[in-house]
Design a protein around this motif. Sequence first.
Motif, PDB file in Angstrom:
ATOM      1  N   ALA A  42       0.733  -1.038   0.121  1.00  0.00           N
ATOM      2  CA  ALA A  42      -0.066   0.092  -0.114  1.00  0.00           C
ATOM      3  C   ALA A  42       0.938   1.416   0.119  1.00  0.00           C
ATOM      4  N   PHE A  43       1.836   1.215   0.578  1.00  0.00           N
ATOM      5  CA  PHE A  43       2.822   2.394   0.536  1.00  0.00           C
ATOM      6  C   PHE A  43       3.667   2.916  -0.682  1.00  0.00           C
ATOM      7  N   LYS A  44       3.718   1.962  -1.646  1.00  0.00           N
ATOM      8  CA  LYS A  44       4.667   1.685  -2.845  1.00  0.00           C
ATOM      9  C   LYS A  44       2.875   2.039  -3.764  1.00  0.00           C
ATOM     10  N   GLY A  45       1.504   2.369  -3.043  1.00  0.00           N
ATOM     11  CA  GLY A  45       0.092   2.852  -3.787  1.00  0.00           C
ATOM     12  C   GLY A  45      -0.360   1.710  -4.652  1.00  0.00           C
ATOM     13  N   LEU A  46      -0.038   1.045  -3.748  1.00  0.00           N
ATOM     14  CA  LEU A  46      -0.949  -0.257  -4.592  1.00  0.00           C
ATOM     15  C   LEU A  46      -2.307  -0.619  -3.616  1.00  0.00           C
ATOM     16  N   LYS A  47      -3.150  -1.150  -4.300  1.00  0.00           N
ATOM     17  CA  LYS A  47      -4.581  -0.913  -3.932  1.00  0.00           C
ATOM     18  C   LYS A  47      -4.920  -2.561  -3.167  1.00  0.00           C
TER      19      LYS A  47
END
Length: 84
Positions: A42-47
């Motif tokens: 999530a920190f990397k921008g993934l849902k």
Amino acid sequence: GSSNFGQVPLSAETKEILFLADNDGALSASRQKIEKVAEQLAFKGLKVSKVEPLEIKTDFNDVLKSQGVEAVKSLLQNQTLLQI
């Protein structure tokens, strides 16, 4: 196993991750590992979402063997995806 979740290579096009998790209970090591990796993703921008069987100490193979394919499909279609 859950110990390798953080090692799975993801393509640049990957936007969403869905964990089909065992229901080993709220305090299980496997759940903690999934949550840790989910936070990193999530920190990397993934849902990141997770779905698991309703009954504790079961996995999707247990559901498949005891209730059949339709029960697995129902879990995937009807259970609310948990946002991690």
